[in-house]
Structures are given as C-alpha cells and as structure tokens.
Design an enzyme around this catalytic site. Structure first.
Site, PDB file in Angstrom:
ATOM      1  N   GLY A  43     -88.190   1.378  11.908  1.00  0.00           N
ATOM      2  CA  GLY A  43     -86.695   1.408  12.058  1.00  0.00           C
ATOM      3  C   GLY A  43     -85.856   2.518  12.634  1.00  0.00           C
ATOM      4  N   GLU A  98     -84.505   8.428   8.098  1.00  0.00           N
ATOM      5  CA  GLU A  98     -84.679   6.960   7.665  1.00  0.00           C
ATOM      6  C   GLU A  98     -83.523   6.257   8.587  1.00  0.00           C
ATOM      7  OE1 GLU A  98     -86.069   4.428   7.421  1.00  0.00           O
ATOM      8  OE2 GLU A  98     -86.303   3.970   5.008  1.00  0.00           O
ATOM      9  N   ASP A  99     -83.708   4.927   8.730  1.00  0.00           N
ATOM     10  CA  ASP A  99     -82.846   4.285   9.638  1.00  0.00           C
ATOM     11  C   ASP A  99     -81.764   3.790   8.536  1.00  0.00           C
ATOM     12  OD1 ASP A  99     -84.202   2.552   8.091  1.00  0.00           O
ATOM     13  OD2 ASP A  99     -84.880   1.111   9.839  1.00  0.00           O
ATOM     14  N   ASP A 102     -80.535   0.857   1.777  1.00  0.00           N
ATOM     15  CA  ASP A 102     -79.931  -0.406   1.205  1.00  0.00           C
ATOM     16  C   ASP A 102     -79.834  -0.276  -0.352  1.00  0.00           C
ATOM     17  OD1 ASP A 102     -79.105  -3.030   1.005  1.00  0.00           O
ATOM     18  OD2 ASP A 102     -80.889  -4.221   1.926  1.00  0.00           O
ATOM     19  N   LYS A 130     -75.715   1.916   3.258  1.00  0.00           N
ATOM     20  CA  LYS A 130     -74.754   0.671   2.751  1.00  0.00           C
ATOM     21  C   LYS A 130     -73.937   0.932   1.706  1.00  0.00           C
ATOM     22  CE  LYS A 130     -77.363  -2.861   4.895  1.00  0.00           C
ATOM     23  NZ  LYS A 130     -78.119  -4.388   4.768  1.00  0.00           N
ATOM     24  N   PHE A 151     -75.926  -7.422   6.760  1.00  0.00           N
ATOM     25  CA  PHE A 151     -77.156  -6.983   7.458  1.00  0.00           C
ATOM     26  C   PHE A 151     -76.790  -6.749   8.936  1.00  0.00           C
ATOM     27  CE2 PHE A 151     -81.318  -7.960   9.317  1.00  0.00           C
ATOM     28  CZ  PHE A 151     -81.950  -7.460   8.543  1.00  0.00           C
ATOM     29  N   VAL A 152     -77.274  -5.724   9.306  1.00  0.00           N
ATOM     30  CA  VAL A 152     -77.103  -5.149  10.803  1.00  0.00           C
ATOM     31  C   VAL A 152     -78.418  -5.163  11.510  1.00  0.00           C
ATOM     32  CG1 VAL A 152     -74.546  -4.044  10.418  1.00  0.00           C
ATOM     33  CG2 VAL A 152     -77.112  -2.891  10.053  1.00  0.00           C
ATOM     34  N   ASP A 158     -84.178  -4.277  12.850  1.00  0.00           N
ATOM     35  CA  ASP A 158     -84.575  -5.472  13.317  1.00  0.00           C
ATOM     36  C   ASP A 158     -84.226  -6.674  12.359  1.00  0.00           C
ATOM     37  OD1 ASP A 158     -86.540  -4.703  11.401  1.00  0.00           O
ATOM     38  OD2 ASP A 158     -87.779  -6.378  11.918  1.00  0.00           O
ATOM     39  N   ARG A 164     -84.465  -4.712  18.000  1.00  0.00           N
ATOM     40  CA  ARG A 164     -84.361  -3.082  17.617  1.00  0.00           C
ATOM     41  C   ARG A 164     -84.018  -2.539  19.248  1.00  0.00           C
ATOM     42  NH1 ARG A 164     -87.701  -2.091  13.115  1.00  0.00           N
ATOM     43  NH2 ARG A 164     -89.452  -3.359  12.763  1.00  0.00           N
TER      44      ARG A 164
HETATM   45  P1  IMP Z   1     -84.131  -0.493   0.878  1.00  0.00           P
HETATM   46  O1  IMP Z   1     -85.373  -0.209   0.265  1.00  0.00           O
HETATM   47  O2  IMP Z   1     -83.632  -1.827  -0.045  1.00  0.00           O
HETATM   48  O3  IMP Z   1     -83.024   0.726   0.628  1.00  0.00           O
HETATM   49  O4  IMP Z   1     -84.045  -1.044   2.380  1.00  0.00           O
HETATM   50  C1  IMP Z   1     -84.585  -0.024   3.253  1.00  0.00           C
HETATM   51  C2  IMP Z   1     -85.207  -0.589   4.348  1.00  0.00           C
HETATM   52  O5  IMP Z   1     -84.953  -2.157   4.602  1.00  0.00           O
HETATM   53  C3  IMP Z   1     -84.856   0.024   5.690  1.00  0.00           C
HETATM   54  O6  IMP Z   1     -85.785   1.117   6.000  1.00  0.00           O
HETATM   55  C4  IMP Z   1     -84.840  -1.071   6.813  1.00  0.00           C
HETATM   56  O7  IMP Z   1     -86.047  -1.370   7.200  1.00  0.00           O
HETATM   57  C5  IMP Z   1     -84.586  -2.446   5.855  1.00  0.00           C
HETATM   58  N1  IMP Z   1     -82.883  -2.651   6.031  1.00  0.00           N
HETATM   59  C6  IMP Z   1     -82.260  -2.754   5.107  1.00  0.00           C
HETATM   60  N2  IMP Z   1     -80.963  -3.300   5.374  1.00  0.00           N
HETATM   61  C7  IMP Z   1     -81.214  -3.461   6.691  1.00  0.00           C
HETATM   62  C8  IMP Z   1     -80.164  -3.996   7.518  1.00  0.00           C
HETATM   63  O8  IMP Z   1     -79.029  -4.293   7.510  1.00  0.00           O
HETATM   64  N3  IMP Z   1     -80.884  -4.321   8.740  1.00  0.00           N
HETATM   65  C9  IMP Z   1     -82.201  -4.142   9.119  1.00  0.00           C
HETATM   66  N4  IMP Z   1     -82.811  -3.649   8.247  1.00  0.00           N
HETATM   67  C10 IMP Z   1     -82.450  -3.291   6.920  1.00  0.00           C
HETATM   68 MG    MG Z   2     -87.211   0.921   7.391  1.00  0.00          MG
END
Ligand code: IMP
Ligand code: MG
Length: 180
Positions: A43, A98-99, A102, A130, A151-152, A158, A164
């Site tokens: 991502g 990192e992208d 969340d 977020k 969710f974006v 993706d 993407r």
């Molecule tokens: P976390 O571990 O919950 O912080 O999630 C992080 C990972 O989930 C990111 O690296 C993304 O790959 C994916 N992710 C989280 N939110 C989104 C979203 O809104 N769109 C797309 N991918 C997301």
């Molecule tokens: Mg990711």
C-alpha cells in the site's frame, strides 16, 4: 473503476503538495544522517516513491511486507513477515513509510520487530492517520493527513486488490462492498 468512487477525499494535486511538504520536513531532520527509508509493501509504494523524490539527500531504501493475522483486538497477536529487509539496519537511522494507520496494530508490531535489530533511531511517516480510538499509544512522527474513520482507496490503497492505481484517495460507494 472511477464510477465506484462516492467522492474524492484528497485529490492528486493536494496529496502532491502535502507529500512535498513532508519531504522537506524529513529532509531537514535527516540531512546528515543518511537514513534507511523503508517502504511497507504494498500500500505504501505510491507514497514512498513520491516521498523519496522529495528528499534530495543521501539515503538507502529497503522494502518489507507483513500481514497481521489472528484476532486483531488482541495486542499479543502475531505479525507475519512475508518479505524481510535486504540489509541490516543496526546503527542506522530508519524511516518507516506506511500508507495508513487504522487500528495501529500493524505499525505497532513492525516497530517492535525492527527495534530488536538495534537501529540508531526509528520514526514513522504515514500518509493517512485515521481519527479513531486506539489500544496503543502510537508515535507517528510525520503524518500527511488525519482523516475520518472511513474506508478509503487509491494512491496505493486497495479494496480486495483493486483501486491502487487511482491518483487520488476516495471513498468507495456502498454498493461496491455490498455487491462483492
Ligand atoms: P492497522 O493495522 O489496523 O493500523 O491497519 C493498517 C493496514 O490496513 C494498512 O497498512 C492498510 O494496508 C490497511 N488499511 C487500513 N485502513 C485502510 C483503508 O481505509 N483503506 C485501505 N486499506 C486500509
Ligand atoms: Mg498496508
């Protein structure tokens, strides 16, 4: 593809401007440090490639891929490394790109994993963060945009492998989730 987007949250031009600002800020902080800039696949690849070109300093780049599994509400959950770094980061200044953050679990676990390798320092640059409550105290040094908890997709992000390559980030139409 574009017809699936309900609305654009941040356009390509706006993202480009913000990434340039971040690049400038990070450049100031790291100009004499020759950092290792790590892209978290897949991502972050778009953000990463724009960001490093906004940093006119000596650096090395490396890549890693990880996936979380197990119950994501449990902090001791595992992180599976799908692709590890090519080079040692011992004694190096590391910037983790990192992208999106969340729940924070992914970045929390990757940080724990990399800190064991004794880098001189480690900082996170996330394009999107977020706005939501978290189980973890996260220290995200560089953030592009704080966004609503939605969710974006696009600019590297993706949904089920798609979108993407959109140049902006947008929110998917409801029927896309419901229809798949
Ligand atoms: P976390 O571990 O919950 O912080 O999630 C992080 C990972 O989930 C990111 O690296 C993304 O790959 C994916 N992710 C989280 N939110 C989104 C979203 O809104 N769109 C797309 N991918 C997301
Ligand atoms: Mg990711």
């Amino acid at each position: 593809m574009e017809k699936d987007i309900a609305y654009v949250m941040h356009g390509a031009e706006e993202i480009g401007k913000r990434v340039a600002e971040l690049g400038k800020e990070i450049t100031e902080d790291y100009k004499d440090k020759k950092p290792v800039v790590i892209c978290i696949l897949r991502g972050a690849v778009t953000f990463f490639s724009d960001l490093i070109r906004a940093m006119p300093i000596f650096m090395n780049v490396d890549f890693m891929a990880a996936s979380s599994y197990g119950n994501s509400t449990v902090s001791s959950g595992e992180l599976k490394i799908k692709k590890d770094l090519e080079e040692s980061i011992e004694g190096r200044h590391v910037i983790l790109v990192e992208d999106i953050i969340d729940s924070g679990l992914t970045i929390h676990r990757i940080l724990g994993f990399l800190k064991e390798r004794n880098p001189a320092s480690i900082a996170v640059a996330a394009l999107f963060n977020k706005e939501r409550p978290r189980e973890y105290e996260l220290d995200i040094k560089y953030t592009g945009f704080s966004i609503e908890d939605q969710f974006v997709v696009g600019y590297g992000l993706d949904y089920a492998g798609d979108y993407r390559n959109l140049p902006y980030i947008g929110v998917l139409k409801r029927e896309v989730y419901e229809g798949k």
